[in-house]
Design a protein around this motif. Structure first.
Motif, PDB file in Angstrom:
ATOM      1  N   THR A   5      -9.173   9.181   5.223  1.00  0.00           N
ATOM      2  CA  THR A   5      -9.386   7.813   5.673  1.00  0.00           C
ATOM      3  C   THR A   5      -8.298   6.961   5.049  1.00  0.00           C
ATOM      4  OG1 THR A   5     -10.774   7.239   3.781  1.00  0.00           O
ATOM      5  CG2 THR A   5     -11.899   8.153   5.726  1.00  0.00           C
ATOM      6  N   ASP A   6      -8.119   5.760   5.589  1.00  0.00           N
ATOM      7  CA  ASP A   6      -7.152   4.845   4.985  1.00  0.00           C
ATOM      8  C   ASP A   6      -7.532   4.538   3.543  1.00  0.00           C
ATOM      9  OD1 ASP A   6      -5.606   4.739   7.249  1.00  0.00           O
ATOM     10  OD2 ASP A   6      -6.511   2.879   7.995  1.00  0.00           O
ATOM     11  N   LYS A   7      -8.828   4.472   3.270  1.00  0.00           N
ATOM     12  CA  LYS A   7      -9.287   4.179   1.909  1.00  0.00           C
ATOM     13  C   LYS A   7      -8.841   5.279   0.948  1.00  0.00           C
ATOM     14  CE  LYS A   7     -13.411   3.130  -0.787  1.00  0.00           C
ATOM     15  NZ  LYS A   7     -14.855   3.007  -0.795  1.00  0.00           N
ATOM     16  N   ILE A   8      -9.004   6.537   1.344  1.00  0.00           N
ATOM     17  CA  ILE A   8      -8.574   7.650   0.498  1.00  0.00           C
ATOM     18  C   ILE A   8      -7.058   7.615   0.341  1.00  0.00           C
ATOM     19  CG2 ILE A   8      -8.374  10.165   0.317  1.00  0.00           C
ATOM     20  CD1 ILE A   8     -11.133  10.336   1.659  1.00  0.00           C
ATOM     21  N   GLY A   9      -6.348   7.389   1.439  1.00  0.00           N
ATOM     22  CA  GLY A   9      -4.888   7.303   1.384  1.00  0.00           C
ATOM     23  C   GLY A   9      -4.430   6.216   0.429  1.00  0.00           C
ATOM     24  N   ASN A  10      -5.090   5.057   0.477  1.00  0.00           N
ATOM     25  CA  ASN A  10      -4.737   3.964  -0.427  1.00  0.00           C
ATOM     26  C   ASN A  10      -5.010   4.331  -1.880  1.00  0.00           C
ATOM     27  OD1 ASN A  10      -3.884   2.315   1.670  1.00  0.00           O
ATOM     28  ND2 ASN A  10      -5.856   1.292   1.874  1.00  0.00           N
ATOM     29  N   LYS A  11      -6.157   4.970  -2.132  1.00  0.00           N
ATOM     30  CA  LYS A  11      -6.493   5.386  -3.506  1.00  0.00           C
ATOM     31  C   LYS A  11      -5.476   6.408  -4.026  1.00  0.00           C
ATOM     32  CE  LYS A  11     -10.220   3.174  -4.670  1.00  0.00           C
ATOM     33  NZ  LYS A  11     -10.202   2.272  -5.806  1.00  0.00           N
ATOM     34  N   LEU A  12      -5.078   7.343  -3.177  1.00  0.00           N
ATOM     35  CA  LEU A  12      -4.098   8.341  -3.604  1.00  0.00           C
ATOM     36  C   LEU A  12      -2.737   7.695  -3.850  1.00  0.00           C
ATOM     37  CD1 LEU A  12      -5.085  11.398  -1.415  1.00  0.00           C
ATOM     38  CD2 LEU A  12      -5.521  11.044  -3.845  1.00  0.00           C
ATOM     39  N   ASN A  13      -2.387   6.702  -3.042  1.00  0.00           N
ATOM     40  CA  ASN A  13      -1.142   5.974  -3.288  1.00  0.00           C
ATOM     41  C   ASN A  13      -1.205   5.230  -4.618  1.00  0.00           C
ATOM     42  OD1 ASN A  13       1.089   6.313  -1.499  1.00  0.00           O
ATOM     43  ND2 ASN A  13      -0.181   5.484   0.140  1.00  0.00           N
ATOM     44  N   GLU A  14      -2.384   4.696  -4.956  1.00  0.00           N
ATOM     45  CA  GLU A  14      -2.541   4.042  -6.257  1.00  0.00           C
ATOM     46  C   GLU A  14      -2.331   5.058  -7.382  1.00  0.00           C
ATOM     47  OE1 GLU A  14      -6.300   1.963  -6.477  1.00  0.00           O
ATOM     48  OE2 GLU A  14      -5.862   0.849  -4.646  1.00  0.00           O
TER      49      GLU A  14
END
Length: 148
Positions: A4-13
Motif C-alpha cells: 500500500t502507499d502507507k507501507i511504501g511511505n513507511k519503508l521510505n522513512e
C-alpha cells in the motif's frame, strides 16, 4: 500481495533513517581518534549502506519508488552531534550517547513497521534482520560507552 502507499511511505522513512545513520556513523568516525571506535563506526556505516540497498531492492520488487538522500531531521541530528562533540570534554562519550539515542529510535521505528500484519514475508524478514542487527549494535555501543 501489493504494497500500500502507507507501507511504501513507511519503508521510505526507514530508508531515510538508514541514510541518516550511515551519514551519522561517518561523522562519528571522522570525529574521534580511538582506532577501535573508528573501526566500529566504519563497520556500522557500511552496514547501514547495505541496509539501504536491501530496502531499495525490496521496494522496487514490490513496485515502490525509493527516496534518495538524508532527511532534514537527520541532518539536524548530525549538526547537533557535531556541536555537542565540539564542546564536550569527552567527544567519544558524547558521540556514543548520540549513537545510543539514534539506535534506540531506529529499533522503535523498525518494530512499528514489522508489526504491520500486511507486510509480505520477504519484507518482514529483511526488516526483522535489520532490527536484530541494530539491537546487537545497540548492545555493543552500550558496552563501549560503559568502558569509557
Amino acid at each position: 500481495m501489493n504494497y500500500t502507499d502507507k507501507i511504501g511511505n513507511k519503508l521510505n522513512e526507514l530508508l531515510e533513517k538508514n541514510y541518516d545513520a550511515e551519514a551519522g556513523y561517518k561523522l562519528a568516525k571522522d570525529k574521534i581518534e580511538d582506532s577501535r571506535l573508528k573501526s566500529f563506526f566504519d563497520t556500522q556505516q557500511k552496514e547501514r549502506y547495505d541496509f539501504g540497498h536491501q530496502l531499495k531492492a525490496e521496494m522496487k520488487t514490490w513496485g515502490q519508488e525509493p527516496d534518495k538522500g538524508t532527511s532534514v531531521k537527520g541532518d539536524l541530528h548530525r549538526t547537533w552531534m557535531n556541536i555537542k562533540s565540539t564542546f564536550s570534554n569527552d567527544n567519544e562519550e558524547a558521540i556514543l550517547e548520540e549513537a545510543i539515542r539514534g539506535e534506540k529510535k531506529a529499533v522503535e521505528e523498525y518494530n512499528e513497521i514489522i508489526n504491520n500484519t500486511t507486510l509480505p514475508i520477504s519484507t518482514k524478514n529483511i526488516l526483522t534482520n535489520h532490527r536484530n542487527r541494530i539491537q546487537e549494535t545497540l548492545k555493543t555501543i552500550n558496552m563501549l560507552e560503559a568502558a569509557h
